[in-house]
Scaffold this motif. Structure first.
Motif, PDB file in Angstrom:
ATOM      1  N   ASP A  89     -13.337  30.955  32.885  1.00 55.95           N
ATOM      2  CA  ASP A  89     -12.494  31.709  33.359  1.00 55.95           C
ATOM      3  C   ASP A  89     -10.997  31.066  33.035  1.00 55.95           C
ATOM      4  O   ASP A  89     -10.905  29.767  32.887  1.00 55.95           O
ATOM      5  CB  ASP A  89     -12.610  32.198  34.764  1.00 55.95           C
ATOM      6  CG  ASP A  89     -13.822  33.052  35.104  1.00 55.95           C
ATOM      7  OD1 ASP A  89     -14.215  33.713  34.154  1.00 55.95           O
ATOM      8  OD2 ASP A  89     -14.246  32.946  36.057  1.00 55.95           O
TER       9      ASP A  89
ATOM     10  N   GLU B 121      -9.115  30.048  35.396  1.00 55.73           N
ATOM     11  CA  GLU B 121      -8.942  29.115  36.442  1.00 55.73           C
ATOM     12  C   GLU B 121     -10.234  29.011  37.037  1.00 55.73           C
ATOM     13  O   GLU B 121     -10.489  30.181  37.432  1.00 55.73           O
ATOM     14  CB  GLU B 121      -7.614  29.278  37.094  1.00 55.73           C
ATOM     15  CG  GLU B 121      -7.361  28.025  37.929  1.00 55.73           C
ATOM     16  CD  GLU B 121      -5.970  28.505  38.543  1.00 55.73           C
ATOM     17  OE1 GLU B 121      -5.636  27.748  39.466  1.00 55.73           O
ATOM     18  OE2 GLU B 121      -5.022  29.135  38.104  1.00 55.73           O
ATOM     19  N   GLN B 122     -10.238  27.678  37.286  1.00 59.58           N
ATOM     20  CA  GLN B 122     -11.503  27.507  38.516  1.00 59.58           C
ATOM     21  C   GLN B 122     -11.250  26.215  39.320  1.00 59.58           C
ATOM     22  O   GLN B 122     -10.520  25.365  38.794  1.00 59.58           O
ATOM     23  CB  GLN B 122     -12.817  27.493  38.011  1.00 59.58           C
ATOM     24  CG  GLN B 122     -13.032  26.343  37.066  1.00 59.58           C
ATOM     25  CD  GLN B 122     -14.541  26.409  36.250  1.00 59.58           C
ATOM     26  OE1 GLN B 122     -14.865  27.189  35.610  1.00 59.58           O
ATOM     27  NE2 GLN B 122     -15.259  25.202  36.635  1.00 59.58           N
TER      28      GLN B 122
END
Length: 332
Positions: free
Chosen positions: A143, A145-146
């Motif tokens: 994704d 951002e994580q």
């Protein structure tokens, strides 16, 4: 044959040959933001929704060889009472929070020593608050951002998480071209870097060796005014920072050991689930076989990514050419 403009031909000077290093992108990432304080400040502002303008207030404090095995922090700097630690990764590593913990401890030790503070005194030593960010541009899907947390490591063999007084959170951003468009828009230098890396991948997919793909990407960027201020005057330095000696034997040993351990673990888990001795033994054997094959597969991919031909891989691994082609997943 790819078209090369007059400007690119002018700067296509013979360079000493190096094998591509698997940290090629890490090196350029550090080089860019260490040499361009304006871009580094812009990157900080983009990530923190701030608007600082004074580049002189930014103090680079990157440490060399701060932990075991000569692992270096990619980029560390102080700004507005924050200690910012930036890492570049082309692989997903679940141990990144632990690595950041070690980096931060080393940074604090250095800062306290330089300030002449006494950690045993009665005076509170004020420290800059850490902000840990990883910039990821590997091939695995992720994704935009994580968050990675240190507490994920506080588990027993059965997977039970234990309560802890310590936590460290790492922000992981996908900077592959096409991801995190807002960040790319607000930080032009990061977008240029992402474009460069995407060109390297594109040329590799077209069948070029890693070295030729990197050189072609540099020339493409010069033609299209992408990081031209870095690639043109410092092209030799950039090339040397991108290319270095590649240690196939070390990587072979590391990948093979890791894959075998994972295979054994999967085999034991399968055996326990079946609840029979025969099932456990079968699971172990299958796990060992799968682990060995995965070790071979990762080794072959690593070598192919770094410009080694299928025939050379066959010779170095004692596998047939047909077996190398069957095992490989890297198709560049």
């Amino acid at each position: 044959m790819r078209f090369v403009s007059w400007k690119s031909r002018h700067f296509r000077q013979p360079l000493r040959h190096y094998f591509s290093n698997r940290k090629v992108k890490d090196r350029l990432f550090c080089y860019i933001f260490e040499h361009d304080r304006k871009a580094l400040l812009q990157l900080y502002n983009t990530l923190n929704h701030s608007d600082y303008q004074d580049e002189e207030a930014l103090q680079v404090v990157t440490l060399e060889n701060v932990v075991y095995m000569s692992m270096n922090n990619d980029l560390a700097f102080l700004l507005t009472d924050t200690l910012n630690l930036y890492e570049h990764q082309s692989t997903v590593c679940p141990n990144i929070p632990l690595r950041f913990l070690l980096y931060i401890a080393a940074e604090y030790e250095s800062l306290v020593e330089k300030a002449g503070e006494n950690i045993y005194g009665s005076k509170l030593i004020r420290l800059p608050a850490p902000q840990c960010v990883v910039f990821y541009n590997g091939s695995a899907k992720m994704d935009d951002e994580q968050l990675l947390r240190l507490t994920d490591a506080f588990t027993d063999p059965q997977g039970t998480m234990h309560h802890s007084c310590l936590e460290l959170t790492v922000r992981m951003l996908n900077i592959n071209h096409g991801h995190n468009k807002r960040i790319m828009k607000d930080c032009r230098r990061l977008e240029e870097y992402a474009l460069f890396v995407s060109k390297v991948k594109e040329f590799c997919l077209a069948g070029e060796s890693a070295d030729d793909a990197i050189d072609g990407a540099v020339l493409y960027c010069i033609d299209h005014n992408i990081m031209e201020d870095i690639f043109m005057p410092f092209r030799v330095n950039v090339k040397k920072s991108l290319l270095t000696e590649y240690d196939e034997k070390k990587v072979m040993k590391m990948f093979k050991k890791e894959a075998q351990e994972e295979g054994r673990a999967e085999g034991r888990a399968q055996g326990r689930e079946e609840g029979r001795e025969e099932g456990r033994e079968e699971g172990r054997e299958e796990g060992r076989a799968a682990g060995l094959q995965e070790g071979q597969r990762q080794l072959i991919d690593a070598m192919l990514k770094n410009g080694v031909s299928v025939e050379e891989v066959s010779r170095m691994t004692d596998l047939t050419v047909e077996k190398v082609v069957e095992l490989r997943t890297y198709r560049h």
